[in-house]
Design a protein around this motif. Sequence first.
Motif, short mmCIF file in Angstrom:
data_model
loop_
_atom_site.label_atom_id
_atom_site.label_comp_id
_atom_site.label_asym_id
_atom_site.label_seq_id
_atom_site.Cartn_x
_atom_site.Cartn_y
_atom_site.Cartn_z
N VAL A 56 -33.79 -31.68 28.28
CA VAL A 56 -32.72 -32.18 27.43
C VAL A 56 -33.00 -31.76 25.99
N MET A 57 -32.01 -31.14 25.36
CA MET A 57 -32.15 -30.67 23.98
C MET A 57 -30.97 -31.15 23.15
N ALA A 58 -31.21 -31.33 21.86
CA ALA A 58 -30.11 -31.68 20.95
C ALA A 58 -29.14 -30.51 20.87
N ASP A 59 -27.87 -30.82 20.90
CA ASP A 59 -26.81 -29.81 20.77
C ASP A 59 -26.35 -29.81 19.31
N VAL A 60 -27.04 -29.04 18.48
CA VAL A 60 -26.75 -29.06 17.04
C VAL A 60 -25.31 -28.63 16.74
N PRO A 61 -24.78 -27.57 17.36
CA PRO A 61 -23.37 -27.24 17.08
C PRO A 61 -22.42 -28.39 17.40
N HIS A 62 -22.67 -29.10 18.49
CA HIS A 62 -21.82 -30.25 18.85
C HIS A 62 -21.93 -31.34 17.77
N ILE A 63 -23.14 -31.60 17.31
CA ILE A 63 -23.35 -32.62 16.28
C ILE A 63 -22.63 -32.24 14.99
N VAL A 64 -22.67 -30.95 14.65
CA VAL A 64 -21.98 -30.48 13.44
C VAL A 64 -20.47 -30.68 13.58
N ARG A 65 -19.92 -30.32 14.72
CA ARG A 65 -18.48 -30.46 14.91
C ARG A 65 -18.04 -31.92 14.80
N ARG A 66 -18.85 -32.84 15.31
CA ARG A 66 -18.49 -34.26 15.26
C ARG A 66 -18.72 -34.87 13.88
N SER A 67 -19.55 -34.24 13.07
CA SER A 67 -19.92 -34.84 11.78
C SER A 67 -19.16 -34.27 10.60
N ALA A 68 -18.46 -33.16 10.79
CA ALA A 68 -17.77 -32.53 9.66
C ALA A 68 -16.74 -33.46 9.05
N GLU A 69 -15.93 -34.11 9.87
CA GLU A 69 -14.86 -34.95 9.33
C GLU A 69 -15.39 -36.16 8.56
N PRO A 70 -16.37 -36.91 9.10
CA PRO A 70 -16.89 -38.03 8.31
C PRO A 70 -17.53 -37.60 6.99
N LEU A 71 -18.02 -36.36 6.91
CA LEU A 71 -18.67 -35.89 5.69
C LEU A 71 -17.71 -35.14 4.77
N ARG A 72 -16.43 -35.14 5.10
CA ARG A 72 -15.45 -34.45 4.26
C ARG A 72 -15.41 -34.99 2.83
N PRO A 73 -15.52 -36.31 2.61
CA PRO A 73 -15.53 -36.79 1.22
C PRO A 73 -16.68 -36.21 0.40
N LEU A 74 -17.84 -35.99 1.02
CA LEU A 74 -18.95 -35.38 0.29
C LEU A 74 -18.62 -33.92 -0.04
N ALA A 75 -17.99 -33.22 0.90
CA ALA A 75 -17.57 -31.84 0.62
C ALA A 75 -16.58 -31.81 -0.54
N MET A 76 -15.69 -32.80 -0.60
CA MET A 76 -14.73 -32.86 -1.69
C MET A 76 -15.43 -33.10 -3.02
N ALA A 77 -16.50 -33.90 -3.01
CA ALA A 77 -17.26 -34.15 -4.24
C ALA A 77 -17.89 -32.85 -4.74
N PHE A 78 -18.46 -32.07 -3.82
CA PHE A 78 -19.03 -30.78 -4.21
C PHE A 78 -17.94 -29.82 -4.69
N GLU A 79 -16.78 -29.87 -4.07
CA GLU A 79 -15.69 -28.99 -4.49
C GLU A 79 -15.24 -29.32 -5.91
N ARG A 80 -15.19 -30.59 -6.25
CA ARG A 80 -14.81 -30.97 -7.61
C ARG A 80 -15.83 -30.44 -8.62
N ILE A 81 -17.10 -30.52 -8.26
CA ILE A 81 -18.15 -29.97 -9.14
C ILE A 81 -17.96 -28.46 -9.29
N ALA A 82 -17.69 -27.78 -8.17
CA ALA A 82 -17.55 -26.33 -8.21
C ALA A 82 -16.38 -25.89 -9.08
N VAL A 83 -15.27 -26.61 -8.98
CA VAL A 83 -14.11 -26.27 -9.80
C VAL A 83 -14.41 -26.52 -11.28
#
Length: 333
Positions: free
Chosen positions: A164-191
């Motif tokens: 049994v191994m961790a499925d990192v791609p699966h974990i990433v796909r499931r976690s992208a949406e909950p972490l979208r607000p953090l991505a938005m925070a970085f985007e505001r900094i970038a702009v």
Amino acid sequence: MRAGPCLRSTLLTTLFCYGAALALAWRGQKALPPPIGLYDQSSGGDDEAGESRTTQRLLQTKDSYIAEYGFQNFNRHWLQVQYQAPKTAYGVYCDGFGYAKDDLDAIDAWHNKARQGAYKFAISAKKTQAQLDAAMAKLKAERDKKVADYLASRGFKLRPGGIVMADVPHIVRRSAEPLRPLAMAFERIAVAKSYDSESLVGSVAAMAQTALHYRIPPVLEDGRHTAGIMPPLKALVRGWGDCDTKTGLLASVLANWPHMRMVGIAVPGHYLMGVLRIPAKGDAFVEYQGLQYVLIEPAGPAWLPPGTVGEDTLPKLQAAEGFAIEPFFDAQG
């Protein structure tokens, strides 16, 4: 892979349209209620060096967990980001990861009972041995599928030999949406700072490397097996993680940008990632399906810009055992 003003504007609009409702759910109110628990730690250092200067402030209110990080990116700019997770949503997210022995035992109990039933039916119906063997093989295949489906639903994959191994791609796909607000925070900094996409990716990488401490998760926690990985949101709230945990965190944040193409790189005893970009001179990269992915070391605590890997990683990439490449999304682009 440089993003001009038009791409940055499109990116911000896309993130807002898809993430506005979620941001309300995960960030909560702007005025934070008084904390009921607090972890506050600073790592001092020379502003010129930048590698070691970080701050980490983890607290909780009655209804939310709040994580605040300060760190220096590879532009040598001091950045600060905050993430707020409502406890109810956080609990639902965390409950979706990790597998329990009792659940696997229940599948085996079903399999054994089904085998006994098939045997009794074969005797009463005077089935041939070949017919009984076929029925047993069908039940075994159904049992294996139940196990694989259960593990997949919990963020794991079953390898030959029952590993049994961790499925990192699966974990990433499931976690992208909950972490979208953090991505938005970085985007505001970038702009605000007129960053191109390389600086934006580097900023998120610098946070994962230095602002979150390096620590290996336990293989068993709260009665669940973890395979030594922690889901990204839990790592962000707790303030620490290991190589595959931090890779999952970085990739989950970056996955919120359109056309971001990424792969995971599994070498013996280590995990890192690559982003699609034309390598600059001296960049470490791998090729996958004819495209070049520049390597990033999210693990830390070393402060390594994209294209630079740790001194222990390069020999592993060049070793005879080779390495495995895992695309984080089935259809990238």
